[in-house]
Enzyme design. Structure first.
Site, mmCIF file in Angstrom:
data_model
loop_
_atom_site.group_PDB
_atom_site.id
_atom_site.type_symbol
_atom_site.label_atom_id
_atom_site.label_comp_id
_atom_site.label_asym_id
_atom_site.label_seq_id
_atom_site.Cartn_x
_atom_site.Cartn_y
_atom_site.Cartn_z
ATOM 1 C CD1 TRP A 182 -2.617 1.816 0.425
ATOM 2 C CD2 TRP A 182 -1.340 2.496 2.138
ATOM 3 N NE1 TRP A 182 -2.965 3.110 0.721
ATOM 4 C CE2 TRP A 182 -2.205 3.557 1.762
ATOM 5 C CE3 TRP A 182 -0.440 2.692 3.187
ATOM 6 C CZ2 TRP A 182 -2.190 4.800 2.407
ATOM 7 C CZ3 TRP A 182 -0.431 3.928 3.833
ATOM 8 C CH2 TRP A 182 -1.300 4.960 3.440
ATOM 9 C CD GLU A 221 -4.678 -1.417 1.898
ATOM 10 O OE1 GLU A 221 -3.553 -1.788 2.327
ATOM 11 O OE2 GLU A 221 -5.569 -0.966 2.648
ATOM 12 C CE LYS A 223 -6.579 5.954 1.923
ATOM 13 N NZ LYS A 223 -5.848 5.817 3.172
ATOM 14 C CG ASP A 255 -8.855 -0.603 3.971
ATOM 15 O OD1 ASP A 255 -7.849 -0.766 4.685
ATOM 16 O OD2 ASP A 255 -9.859 0.024 4.355
ATOM 17 C CG HIS A 258 -8.797 2.161 1.333
ATOM 18 N ND1 HIS A 258 -7.589 1.636 0.970
ATOM 19 C CD2 HIS A 258 -8.642 2.609 2.598
ATOM 20 C CE1 HIS A 258 -6.732 1.737 1.981
ATOM 21 N NE2 HIS A 258 -7.356 2.324 2.980
ATOM 22 C CG HIS A 282 -6.408 -4.204 4.879
ATOM 23 N ND1 HIS A 282 -5.478 -3.206 4.765
ATOM 24 C CD2 HIS A 282 -5.699 -5.354 5.052
ATOM 25 C CE1 HIS A 282 -4.256 -3.730 4.852
ATOM 26 N NE2 HIS A 282 -4.367 -5.025 5.020
ATOM 27 C CG ASP A 290 -9.038 4.812 5.226
ATOM 28 O OD1 ASP A 290 -9.502 3.749 5.662
ATOM 29 O OD2 ASP A 290 -7.832 4.990 4.987
ATOM 30 C CG ASP A 292 -7.906 2.741 9.184
ATOM 31 O OD1 ASP A 292 -8.129 1.624 8.693
ATOM 32 O OD2 ASP A 292 -7.347 3.656 8.546
ATOM 33 C CG ASP A 322 -5.715 -1.497 8.008
ATOM 34 O OD1 ASP A 322 -5.034 -1.099 8.969
ATOM 35 O OD2 ASP A 322 -5.701 -0.946 6.881
HETATM 36 C C1 RNT Z 1 -3.988 2.836 4.720
HETATM 37 C C2 RNT Z 1 -4.136 1.408 4.384
HETATM 38 C C3 RNT Z 1 -3.053 0.498 4.914
HETATM 39 C C4 RNT Z 1 -2.588 0.825 6.307
HETATM 40 C C5 RNT Z 1 -1.641 -0.197 6.904
HETATM 41 C C6 RNT Z 1 -0.988 0.283 8.144
HETATM 42 O O1 RNT Z 1 -5.044 3.583 4.283
HETATM 43 O O2 RNT Z 1 -5.385 0.964 4.807
HETATM 44 O O3 RNT Z 1 -3.481 -0.810 4.828
HETATM 45 O O4 RNT Z 1 -3.661 0.974 7.173
HETATM 46 O O5 RNT Z 1 -0.720 -0.576 5.958
HETATM 47 ZN ZN ZN Z 2 -5.743 -1.116 4.726
#
Ligand code: RNT
Ligand code: ZN
Length: 415
Positions: A182, A221, A223, A255, A258, A282, A290, A292, A322
Site C-alpha cells: 500500500w 491495496e 484507495k 480495504d 477506501h 482489509h 477512512d 480505521d 486493519d
Molecule cells: C492505509 C491502508 C493500509 C494501512 C496499513 C498500516 O489507508 O489501509 O493498509 O492501514 O498498511
Molecule cells: Zn488497509
C-alpha cells in the site's frame, strides 16, 4: 436458552450449528500488529505514523519495544477465538547488536527471524507489508509514483526486499505469506497530469514483481482518497484491478474504508471472485471516511462475511484486520475488533443460504425478505458463547476484566 435448544432452533431452519463452528475454527484471520503501537514500528520509534496515515488519541500504555508488542499481542490473542496469523509491517524489523539498524531498502529476513520464532512458538501464520510511509524518502508525499527516479528506486528496492522477506518467512513456516503493497501517493489539489504518475507506478510495480515466488500472495491495496490527498490517489481501484488482471499472482486488496461511504466492499467481493483466485481484504470500519475505527458487529461487516460464506469462498477471501484507535485501551480495541469479526463470520455461517438463494431464483422476493429478517433473531448468542467456550476463550464480557487487570499491572507502568 441453552446451546442444545439453540442448535434445535437453527436445525428447524435447516442450519447446522456444529458445521458452522467447525468451519469458523478453521478460518484464519490475520491480526495486524500495528494496533498495539499506533503504527509506530521499531525503525523510527519517535516518529510515529505520518505521510498519508493518521492515528489519533493518546491513551496510555502503547507498546514501545518488540518485547512489549509481543506481550500485548499475546494478551489480546488469548481472548480471541479462532485461528490467527500476525500481520507485520516492515517497520517492525527487530534490530539488535548483531543486526543493527539498516534503512528499509536494505532489510533482510534476519531482521524478522525473531517474529518467525514468535509465530512458531504460538502457532501463528505471518503476513507481511512493505512500509511505504513515515520515512524521509517520501518526497512530496510520493513514493513509487514520484517523478524523482531516486525516490522510486529506494521504494522499489524496499518493496523487493519485502517480497524476499515474505518468501523466506513462508519457507521457514512452510506456509504461504501475503505481501501487501500500500502506498499513500496522491495529490491534495487538482492534478495537472493524472496519467504520468500512474505510468511510473506501473513501471515500479513491474520491477517489484519481476521475480516469481510460489509461496507469496502479492497484493496491491487500492484507495480512493485520504486526508492530504483529497483530489487524486495514484493507486486507485481501477488502476490496481486492471494491473492485477494483467499480472497473474497479483491481487487487488479491498480495504473497507477506501471507498465512498455509500460504496461497499461487500458488493465488490463477488465481482472479484468471478475473475481472481484470491480476494484479499482489509476489514475495518470507516466512519464517514477512512478513519480505521475498531471493527464492529455491524451491517457491513456481517454483509462482507455473508459474501465470503455464501460464495463458498472461505479459502479464497483472505481476511486481514486493519484498524488503529489510540484513544481507547489498545488491547481491548484488538479484542473487540477481532471478536466482532469472528462473530460476524459465525453469524454468516448461520444463515439459511440455500433456501434464500432458491427463493431469489424463483423470484420470491417477499419470501427472501421474510427469511432474511427472521434469521436475524435466531438464538445466535448461544452459539457464539458455545464457540468461545470450545475455543477456550471467555464467552462474554468477562474478558474485559483481564484486560483491565493487564492495564493496571503492565500498561500503566509504561512511563
Ligand atoms: C492505509 C491502508 C493500509 C494501512 C496499513 C498500516 O489507508 O489501509 O493498509 O492501514 O498498511
Ligand atoms: Zn488497509
Amino acid at each position: 436458552m441453552s446451546y442444545a435448544e439453540a442448535k434445535q432452533k437453527y436445525a428447524a431452519y435447516g442450519i447446522d450449528t456444529e458445521a458452522a463452528m467447525e468451519k469458523l475454527g478453521n478460518k484464519a484471520v490475520s491480526i495486524h500488529c500495528w494496533q498495539g503501537d499506533d503504527v509506530t514500528g521499531f525503525d523510527n520509534p519517535d516518529g510515529g505514523a505520518g505521510n498519508g496515515l493518521a492515528v489519533t488519541g493518546n491513551y496510555p500504555g502503547r507498546a514501545r519495544t518488540f518485547e512489549e508488542l509481543k506481550a500485548d499481542f499475546l494478551k489480546a490473542a488469548s481472548l480471541i477465538p479462532g485461528k490467527k496469523r500476525i500481520n507485520l509491517h516492515a517497520c517492525y524489523a527487530v534490530f539488535t547488536e548483531e543486526n543493527p539498524w539498516v534503512d528499509r531498502d536494505k532489510l533482510e529476513y534476519k531482521h524478522f527471524e525473531p517474529w518467525v520464532e514468535f509465530a512458531k512458538e504460538n502457532g501463528l501464520g505471518i503476513d507481511f507489508n512493505p512500509t511505504v510511509f513515515s520515512h524521509p524518502m517520501m518526497k512530496d508525499g510520493l513514493s513509487l509514483s514520484s517523478p524523482d527516479p531516486e525516490v522510486r528506486r529506494f521504494w522499489i528496492d524496499h518493496c523487493k526486499a519485502s517480497r524476499r522477506i515474505a518468501h523466506e518467512i513462508g519457507l521457514a513456516l512452510n506456509d504461504v505469506v501475503e505481501n501487501n503493497v500500500w502506498i499513500p501517493d496522491g495529490y491534495k489539489d487538482v492534478p495537472a497530469d493524472r496519467m504520468q504518475p500512474r505510468q511510473w507506478l506501473k513501471e515500479s510495480l513491474d520491477e517489484i514483481f519481476a521475480e516469481h515466488y510460489d509461496n507469496v500472495i502479492d497484493c496491491v491495496e487500492s484507495k480512493f482518497f485520504a486526508v492530504g490527498v483529497e483530489s487524486y490517489t495514484t493507486g486507485s481501484n481501477e488502476f490496481y484491478t486492471a494491473y492485477a488482471a494483467q499480472h497473474p499472482g497479483v491481487y487487488n486488496l479491498l480495504d473497507a474504508g477506501h471507498y465512498h461511504p455509500s460504496e461497499h466492499i461487500s458488493d465488490k467481493i463477488s465481482a472479484m471472485l468471478c475473475f481472481f483466485q484470491y480476494v484479499p481484504l482489509h476489514v475495518t470500519r470507516g466512519v464517514n471516511w477512512d478513519s480505521d475505527h475498531v471493527v464492529s458487529f455491524d451491517d457491513e461487516t456481517r454483509e462482507i462475511c455473508k459474501e465470503i460464506v455464501r460464495n463458498d469462498a472461505m479459502d479464497r477471501v483472505l481476511v486481514g484486520l486493519d484498524f488503529f484507535d489510540a484513544s481507547i485501551n489498545r488491547i481491548a480495541a484488538w479484542v473487540i475488533g477481532a471478536r466482532d469479526f469472528e462473530k460476524s463470520l459465525l453469524f454468516a455461517l448461520l444463515q439459511p443460504d440455500e433456501e434464500l438463494k432458491a427463493m431469489q431464483n424463483k423470484g420470491d422476493f417477499t419470501g427472501r425478505l421474510m427469511l432474511q429478517e427472521e434469521a436475524k433473531t435466531l438464538p445466535f448468542a448461544d452459539v457464539w458463547e458455545e464457540y468461545c467456550t470450545r475455543q477456550g476463550v471467555p464467552a462474554g464480557r468477562e474478558w474485559f476484566d483481564e484486560v483491565k487487570k493487564y492495564e493496571q499491572d503492565v500498561l500503566l507502568k509504561r512511563v
